[in-house]
Design a protein around this motif. Structure first.
Motif, PDB file in Angstrom:
ATOM      1  N   GLY A  80      38.436  47.183  41.824  1.00  0.00           N
ATOM      2  CA  GLY A  80      39.513  46.804  42.135  1.00  0.00           C
ATOM      3  C   GLY A  80      40.531  48.063  42.273  1.00  0.00           C
ATOM      4  O   GLY A  80      41.278  48.232  43.210  1.00  0.00           O
ATOM      5  N   ARG A  84      52.151  45.150  49.130  1.00  0.00           N
ATOM      6  CA  ARG A  84      51.017  45.285  47.999  1.00  0.00           C
ATOM      7  C   ARG A  84      49.861  45.777  48.519  1.00  0.00           C
ATOM      8  O   ARG A  84      49.484  46.014  49.721  1.00  0.00           O
ATOM      9  CB  ARG A  84      50.969  43.960  47.713  1.00  0.00           C
ATOM     10  CG  ARG A  84      51.717  43.097  46.708  1.00  0.00           C
ATOM     11  CD  ARG A  84      51.558  41.591  46.459  1.00  0.00           C
ATOM     12  NE  ARG A  84      50.409  41.572  45.470  1.00  0.00           N
ATOM     13  CZ  ARG A  84      50.531  41.340  44.148  1.00  0.00           C
ATOM     14  NH1 ARG A  84      51.517  41.223  43.414  1.00  0.00           N
ATOM     15  NH2 ARG A  84      49.317  41.356  43.509  1.00  0.00           N
ATOM     16  N   PRO A  85      48.857  46.178  47.524  1.00  0.00           N
ATOM     17  CA  PRO A  85      47.599  46.854  48.185  1.00  0.00           C
ATOM     18  C   PRO A  85      46.535  45.776  48.811  1.00  0.00           C
ATOM     19  O   PRO A  85      45.364  45.664  48.191  1.00  0.00           O
ATOM     20  CB  PRO A  85      47.175  47.555  46.960  1.00  0.00           C
ATOM     21  CG  PRO A  85      47.528  46.655  45.813  1.00  0.00           C
ATOM     22  CD  PRO A  85      48.941  46.176  46.163  1.00  0.00           C
ATOM     23  N   GLU A  86      46.986  45.249  49.829  1.00  0.00           N
ATOM     24  CA  GLU A  86      46.149  44.181  50.476  1.00  0.00           C
ATOM     25  C   GLU A  86      46.243  44.484  52.112  1.00  0.00           C
ATOM     26  O   GLU A  86      47.357  44.933  52.449  1.00  0.00           O
ATOM     27  CB  GLU A  86      46.785  42.950  50.231  1.00  0.00           C
ATOM     28  CG  GLU A  86      46.871  42.480  48.720  1.00  0.00           C
ATOM     29  CD  GLU A  86      47.610  41.329  48.404  1.00  0.00           C
ATOM     30  OE1 GLU A  86      48.002  40.641  49.309  1.00  0.00           O
ATOM     31  OE2 GLU A  86      47.550  40.796  47.338  1.00  0.00           O
ATOM     32  N   ASP A  87      45.317  44.134  52.722  1.00  0.00           N
ATOM     33  CA  ASP A  87      44.975  44.535  54.110  1.00  0.00           C
ATOM     34  C   ASP A  87      46.499  44.024  54.917  1.00  0.00           C
ATOM     35  O   ASP A  87      46.865  44.565  55.530  1.00  0.00           O
ATOM     36  CB  ASP A  87      43.927  43.940  54.738  1.00  0.00           C
ATOM     37  CG  ASP A  87      42.742  44.728  54.260  1.00  0.00           C
ATOM     38  OD1 ASP A  87      42.792  45.875  53.379  1.00  0.00           O
ATOM     39  OD2 ASP A  87      41.426  44.402  54.489  1.00  0.00           O
ATOM     40  N   VAL A 132      55.581  40.146  48.070  1.00  0.00           N
ATOM     41  CA  VAL A 132      55.010  41.539  47.678  1.00  0.00           C
ATOM     42  C   VAL A 132      55.834  42.195  46.623  1.00  0.00           C
ATOM     43  O   VAL A 132      55.356  43.171  46.014  1.00  0.00           O
ATOM     44  CB  VAL A 132      55.170  42.605  48.793  1.00  0.00           C
ATOM     45  CG1 VAL A 132      54.290  42.156  50.001  1.00  0.00           C
ATOM     46  CG2 VAL A 132      56.759  42.545  49.411  1.00  0.00           C
ATOM     47  N   GLU A 158      43.850  51.220  49.929  1.00  0.00           N
ATOM     48  CA  GLU A 158      44.944  50.908  50.482  1.00  0.00           C
ATOM     49  C   GLU A 158      46.181  51.812  50.733  1.00  0.00           C
ATOM     50  O   GLU A 158      46.868  51.947  51.618  1.00  0.00           O
ATOM     51  CB  GLU A 158      45.359  49.521  50.192  1.00  0.00           C
ATOM     52  CG  GLU A 158      44.330  48.438  50.112  1.00  0.00           C
ATOM     53  CD  GLU A 158      44.134  47.953  51.606  1.00  0.00           C
ATOM     54  OE1 GLU A 158      45.030  48.183  52.468  1.00  0.00           O
ATOM     55  OE2 GLU A 158      43.265  47.207  51.817  1.00  0.00           O
ATOM     56  N   ALA A 191      49.278  42.894  54.026  1.00  0.00           N
ATOM     57  CA  ALA A 191      50.657  43.233  53.464  1.00  0.00           C
ATOM     58  C   ALA A 191      50.626  44.825  54.023  1.00  0.00           C
ATOM     59  O   ALA A 191      51.744  45.214  54.336  1.00  0.00           O
ATOM     60  CB  ALA A 191      50.774  43.472  52.107  1.00  0.00           C
ATOM     61  N   HIS A 232      39.685  49.864  45.337  1.00  0.00           N
ATOM     62  CA  HIS A 232      40.438  49.372  46.597  1.00  0.00           C
ATOM     63  C   HIS A 232      41.663  49.506  46.702  1.00  0.00           C
ATOM     64  O   HIS A 232      42.005  49.836  47.933  1.00  0.00           O
ATOM     65  CB  HIS A 232      40.018  47.859  46.356  1.00  0.00           C
ATOM     66  CG  HIS A 232      40.776  46.999  47.429  1.00  0.00           C
ATOM     67  ND1 HIS A 232      42.000  46.602  47.200  1.00  0.00           N
ATOM     68  CD2 HIS A 232      40.237  46.499  48.526  1.00  0.00           C
ATOM     69  CE1 HIS A 232      42.319  45.924  48.291  1.00  0.00           C
ATOM     70  NE2 HIS A 232      41.412  45.724  49.299  1.00  0.00           N
ATOM     71  N   ASP A 233      42.365  49.445  45.580  1.00  0.00           N
ATOM     72  CA  ASP A 233      43.957  49.704  45.778  1.00  0.00           C
ATOM     73  C   ASP A 233      44.015  51.206  46.102  1.00  0.00           C
ATOM     74  O   ASP A 233      45.100  51.147  46.854  1.00  0.00           O
ATOM     75  CB  ASP A 233      44.513  49.092  44.523  1.00  0.00           C
ATOM     76  CG  ASP A 233      44.517  47.666  44.207  1.00  0.00           C
ATOM     77  OD1 ASP A 233      43.826  47.085  45.141  1.00  0.00           O
ATOM     78  OD2 ASP A 233      45.163  47.260  43.101  1.00  0.00           O
TER      79      ASP A 233
END
Length: 318
Positions: A264, A194-197, A20, A271, A199, A267-268
């Motif tokens: 993108g 990080r901007p991920e599900d 991350v 998150e 994480a 999306h971020d």
């Protein structure tokens, strides 16, 4: 924010799962604190020495080395910290050095529950509380802690030892360490994602775990957040342009890239918003770094962005 802004706390632990950008965030924070005029020590706990790639110098285990003006780095080695601790307790350095050369000693030390974490945290505490000529040696300490699970184990080990120990010097030291670690005016914990599900979910779980243990979570940092200059209206116009019969291949490709970048970024943002809503702590956002090698300016740019964030400086951003 529970306690003062992060920038005002003397001891900061930076946690996060692998990948991350935890080390990058720790280095950026330490650099920003040094640039703000604080004599700062960046402490690397893991043995991977990732800060070398950021500063061009490997942090030593003996004495801190200055890697930027006002910023020093040190790597804490558990075996060396164990030797230092035993020397203080036994007061016979030759005996400790002889023990340290024994393979059996290392096997026992590694098998002892929490010993490596305790002596490592004790070393960090010693650095944080060191005084010279009546003043603290370090204005700020930033600890690049191990990955989340091991990092939490490191931070809470003094409390566990204190609960298990009856009395004596180990209990006394554990009490002293615990008082500093749990003091929200002195210590802050930063959780990086990080901007991920996955994480984001793991960051939320870590924040909740730390809070349940009464540990001072100061803020979260979402690293590598994508940005786009195009808003929803722009995306709609770009889609229309892509569908136009007169659009050429190059124009469609350029419009498609712009749409993908905007999606993108959207999306971020979702998150980040989700983390901010669920975490209950301030959230700082860092953009995607274009380069982090020494001299690239990338780390300096991240540092400036991080230190300007209201999550770090306080709700009013001052």
């Amino acid at each position: 924010m529970n306690g003062p802004p992060l920038i005002d706390r003397r001891l900061v632990f930076v946690l996060g799962k692998g990948g991350v950008g935890k080390t990058t965030v720790a280095a950026a924070l330490a650099l920003g604190l040094a640039d703000a005029g604080h004599r700062t020590l960046l402490v690397e706990v893991s043995a991977e020495q990732r800060t070398e790639a950021l500063f061009g110098v490997a942090p030593p285990v003996e004495e801190p080395i200055e890697v930027r003006r006002g910023l020093f780095a040190l790597s804490v080695d558990a075996d060396r910290a164990t030797q230092e601790y035993l020397t203080l307790q036994l007061r016979v350095r030759p005996l400790v050095e002889m023990m340290a050369r024994s393979r059996a000693f290392h096997q026992v030390a590694q098998a002892a529950p929490g010993l490596a974490e305790l002596v490592t945290l004790g070393k960090i505490w010693d650095l944080a509380t060191s005084v010279r000529d009546g003043a603290p040696v370090w204005d700020r300490l930033v600890v690049d802690a191990p990955a989340t699970g091991h990092g939490i184990a490191l931070i809470e080990v003094a409390g566990n030892v204190r609960d298990l120990a009856g009395s004596g010097p180990i209990r006394d030291q554990a009490d002293a360490i615990e008082a500093v670690i749990r003091h929200p005016g002195a210590t802050g914990i930063v959780v990086v994602a990080r901007p991920e599900d996955l994480a984001i979910s793991e960051a939320l779980e870590a924040i909740q775990t730390l809070r349940n243990k009464g540990l001072p979570v100061a803020c979260a940092v979402v690293n590598a957040v994508r940005r786009s200059a195009f808003g929803p209206a722009d995306v709609a116009a770009l889609r229309t342009a892509m569908a136009a019969p007169t659009a050429g291949d190059a124009a469609r490709a350029a419009a498609g890239a712009a749409v993908a970048a905007a999606e993108g970024a959207a999306h971020d943002d979702r998150e980040v918003d989700g983390l901010a809503h669920a975490a209950g702590v301030p959230v700082a956002v860092l953009p995607v770094a274009r380069g982090l090698s020494p001299g690239s300016g990338g780390l300096e740019a991240l540092s400036a962005a991080l230190l300007a964030s209201p999550a770090i400086r306080g709700d009013d951003g001052t």
